[in-house]
Design an enzyme around this catalytic site. Structure first.
Site, PDB file in Angstrom:
ATOM      1  N   HIS A 107       6.810 -23.152  48.051  1.00 33.41           N
ATOM      2  CA  HIS A 107       5.746 -24.151  48.229  1.00 33.41           C
ATOM      3  C   HIS A 107       6.103 -25.232  49.252  1.00 33.41           C
ATOM      4  O   HIS A 107       5.316 -25.575  50.116  1.00 33.41           O
ATOM      5  CB  HIS A 107       5.416 -24.832  46.904  1.00 33.41           C
ATOM      6  CG  HIS A 107       5.148 -23.886  45.769  1.00 33.41           C
ATOM      7  ND1 HIS A 107       4.495 -22.703  45.931  1.00 33.41           N
ATOM      8  CD2 HIS A 107       5.452 -23.956  44.446  1.00 33.41           C
ATOM      9  CE1 HIS A 107       4.392 -22.081  44.757  1.00 33.41           C
ATOM     10  NE2 HIS A 107       4.974 -22.830  43.844  1.00 33.41           N
TER      11      HIS A 107
ATOM     12  N   ASP B  77       1.183 -17.788  47.552  1.00 32.61           N
ATOM     13  CA  ASP B  77       1.869 -19.064  47.373  1.00 32.61           C
ATOM     14  C   ASP B  77       0.740 -20.027  47.063  1.00 32.61           C
ATOM     15  O   ASP B  77      -0.026 -20.402  47.958  1.00 32.61           O
ATOM     16  CB  ASP B  77       2.610 -19.472  48.644  1.00 32.61           C
ATOM     17  CG  ASP B  77       3.432 -20.711  48.388  1.00 32.61           C
ATOM     18  OD1 ASP B  77       2.864 -21.682  47.866  1.00 32.61           O
ATOM     19  OD2 ASP B  77       4.639 -20.703  48.668  1.00 32.61           O
ATOM     20  N   HIS B  78       0.592 -20.377  45.805  1.00 29.68           N
ATOM     21  CA  HIS B  78      -0.663 -21.060  45.438  1.00 29.68           C
ATOM     22  C   HIS B  78      -0.802 -22.421  46.120  1.00 29.68           C
ATOM     23  O   HIS B  78      -1.899 -22.956  46.214  1.00 29.68           O
ATOM     24  CB  HIS B  78      -0.832 -21.144  43.916  1.00 29.68           C
ATOM     25  CG  HIS B  78      -0.017 -22.204  43.243  1.00 29.68           C
ATOM     26  ND1 HIS B  78       1.311 -22.046  42.946  1.00 29.68           N
ATOM     27  CD2 HIS B  78      -0.345 -23.438  42.812  1.00 29.68           C
ATOM     28  CE1 HIS B  78       1.754 -23.128  42.348  1.00 29.68           C
ATOM     29  NE2 HIS B  78       0.768 -24.002  42.253  1.00 29.68           N
TER      30      HIS B  78
HETATM   31  C1  BG6 Z   1       5.193 -23.044  40.212  1.00 28.09           C
HETATM   32  C2  BG6 Z   1       6.565 -23.355  39.700  1.00 28.09           C
HETATM   33  O1  BG6 Z   1       5.235 -22.135  41.270  1.00 28.09           O
HETATM   34  O2  BG6 Z   1       4.578 -24.241  40.650  1.00 28.09           O
HETATM   35  C3  BG6 Z   1       6.523 -24.388  38.607  1.00 28.09           C
HETATM   36  O3  BG6 Z   1       7.153 -22.163  39.228  1.00 28.09           O
HETATM   37  C4  BG6 Z   1       5.762 -25.606  39.036  1.00 28.09           C
HETATM   38  O4  BG6 Z   1       7.836 -24.738  38.182  1.00 28.09           O
HETATM   39  C5  BG6 Z   1       4.423 -25.209  39.638  1.00 28.09           C
HETATM   40  O5  BG6 Z   1       5.577 -26.430  37.905  1.00 28.09           O
HETATM   41  C6  BG6 Z   1       3.742 -26.401  40.258  1.00 28.09           C
HETATM   42  O6  BG6 Z   1       2.440 -26.072  40.628  1.00 28.09           O
HETATM   43  P1  BG6 Z   1       1.324 -27.188  40.682  1.00 28.09           P
HETATM   44  O7  BG6 Z   1       0.163 -26.521  41.307  1.00 28.09           O
HETATM   45  O8  BG6 Z   1       1.071 -27.632  39.285  1.00 28.09           O
HETATM   46  O9  BG6 Z   1       1.877 -28.312  41.506  1.00 28.09           O
END
Ligand code: BG6
Length: 515
Positions: free
Chosen positions: A264, A200-201
């Protein structure tokens, strides 16, 4: 605020010992896809630039298309040029790219895994060390099953010569609880949970990790961190773009709730709501997070969902002067789509600490800016001592700016200079950009290193993912129940979302924070 990251920092040793990635071969399934180009290769390149990668690390790019290693290296160079956090040096790339080997195979072809096994053995022999293998499922989820079963069949799910084999699984982990359980069972049949790393980045973002440090590394917040002092919490993730790069095809099947909230944003919520862990080991931290997720109050009726959740789609509008089509007009989106690209949820956590404290979550595409933040709104001072309180900004708010302009700020009332006793809200602000004098690594950099080091703290454990689905499923079911009136709202692209989301707050006598 000034910072001392070297002396007397209780977390320093913990962090330093955690970051010792072991030599291994990283095998990326779906290596010609977007994720590998935009995130994984730039992350590896930047780690190499910073001297963080094990020197003998090799990357096997596994994909279906016919290609040579030189061809994929050239393609990766092109995307690294655009995506790299620290720029692209052709000279450095020339050395770095030697690590990358292309391996062509269909995902369902047993011979491709047998030859992969031979290749990995050769790389191990050349490296002269243990056969550590890190597999990364970066393909479409439809391919996960065949990849996993072939890995098992080829005996690749076991490390070689005393080494380890680990698997990184990308989201989405299912589209509901049942499919998440299916996928988790499928993975569990091949890799033990301790060798499974669900990405989960958001957990790899520096500022998300800072939530634990702010809460438990300081003594002044935790005594107030409960229903007696906190009025409510807001979690906002705003994005100022729509369905770029053909994303509509995936997104229209997912929607904002599954795409962002299930993973997230509930992860961020669990970091805010968790009890202090006994230590920073992966399981101690995740045990506490899962308790918070388990305590999320589930909606039990369609009416409860209607009262507490707003979903919306953008219609044509203008985002900061750029004209934008409506969601249903987007490329690869069904013109009659009933998929939400905005969602606001009013959630409660049934624990002693959080009883009665609403957690408001909102996320949307085509909003005025790209920003993610968590704001903790404290109750107002108990006694009004001053005659001239400002109309706005009377309560203290602690804001975690997850992105951009990463940092933490505390809003409080200050006296306006002068003879009169006048007050205005002021901000104490900590900004990563100025306090630490160095840029934060991208989330994928940290997470790849942690997986190589065997530290799963920042990865979602099976029970976290499944408990999050327990909360999400009743909402999806209520939305899709036959015979229900449509509850989809709309908002112009470039606005802050549907009026109904503001009403959700107004009914509680509150409002969304202006970002
Ligand atoms: C991803 C989603 O997991 O996270 C995207 O699938 C979203 O829809 C993205 O845009 C957002 O990541 P970050 O790091 O740019 O906030």
């Amino acid at each position: 605020m000034s910072t001392d990251v070297t002396a007397d920092n209780p977390f320093r040793d913990e962090f330093l010992t955690r970051l010792s990635p072991e030599p291994c071969t990283l095998v990326i399934f779906g290596a010609t896809g977007d994720l590998t180009h935009k995130l994984l290769i730039p992350a590896l390149y930047n780690l190499a630039l910073d001297g963080e990668l094990p020197p003998t690390l090799k990357v096997v790019a596994f994909a279906r298309r016919e290609k040579t290693s030189d061809e994929i290296r050239a393609e990766f160079a092109g995307s690294n040029l655009k995506q790299s956090r620290q720029g692209h040096s052709s000279e450095f790339w020339a050395g770095f790219q030697e690590r990358i080997i292309y391996h062509q195979s269909e995902f369902g072809d047993a011979a491709g895994y047998a030859s992969l096994s031979r290749l990995l053995a050769e790389l191990d022999a050349a490296r002269g060390g243990a056969g550590n293998r890190l597999f990364y499922l970066a393909s479409a989820p439809d391919n996960f099953e065949e990849i996993l079963s072939h890995l098992k069949e080829a005996g690749l799910n076991e490390g070689c010569h005393g080494g380890w084999a680990r698997i990184i699984v990308e989201k989405p982990i299912g589209k509901d609880l049942a499919s998440a359980e299916r996928l988790n069972n499928m993975v569990a049949a091949v890799f033990a949970e301790k060798n499974t790393y669900r990405i989960d980045h958001y957990l790899g973002k520096e500022t998300a990790q800072n939530i634990i440090v702010t809460r438990f590394g300081n003594s002044i917040f935790e005594p107030l961190w409960n229903r007696n002092y906190i009025d409510h919490v807001q979690i906002t993730c705003a994005e100022n773009f729509g369905m770029t790069g053909g994303r509509g095809a995936y997104y229209d099947k997912a929607g904002a709730l599954r795409d962002m909230v299930q993973n997230h944003l509930l992860q961020l919520l669990s970091l805010i709501a968790m009890e202090p862990p006994t230590d920073l080991s992966a399981d101690s931290v995740r045990d506490e997070k899962v308790k918070a997720l388990r305590a999320l109050r589930k909606f039990t009726t369609v009416e409860e969902v209607a009262q507490n959740v707003v979903r919306g789609q953008y219609v044509a509008g203008s985002v900061n002067g750029r004209s934008a089509v409506g969601y249903r007009e987007e490329d690869r989106v069904n013109p009659d789509s009933q998929t939400e690209c905005y969602v606001a949820v009013r959630a409660f956590i049934d624990t002693w600490r959080w009883q009665g404290v609403p957690f408001y979550i909102r996320v949307g595409k085509q909003l005025p800016k790209k920003a993610t933040e968590i704001s903790v709104h404290f109750r107002r001072a108990p006694h009004v001592l001053f005659q001239t309180l400002p109309a706005r900004g009377r309560s203290n708010v602690l804001v975690f700016r997850i992105q951009p302009d990463e940092g933490v700020s505390l809003r409080m009332l200050g006296k306006v200079p002068g003879l009169a006793m006048r007050m205005e809200p002021v901000k104490m602000d900590f900004r990563y950009a100025t306090s630490f004098g160095k840029a934060s690594p991208f989330a994928y950099e940290r997470l790849l290193l942690d997986a190589m080091a065997g530290d799963a703290t920042l990865f979602a454990r099976r029970d976290e993912v499944e408990n999050a689905w327990h909360f999400i499923d009743p909402i999806e079911q209520a939305w899709h129940q036959a015979g229900q009136p449509p509850t989809m709202t709309t908002y112009p692209a470039g606005s802050w979302g549907p009026a109904e989301a503001d009403e959700l707050m107004e009914r509680d006598g509150r409002s969304w924070r202006r970002i």
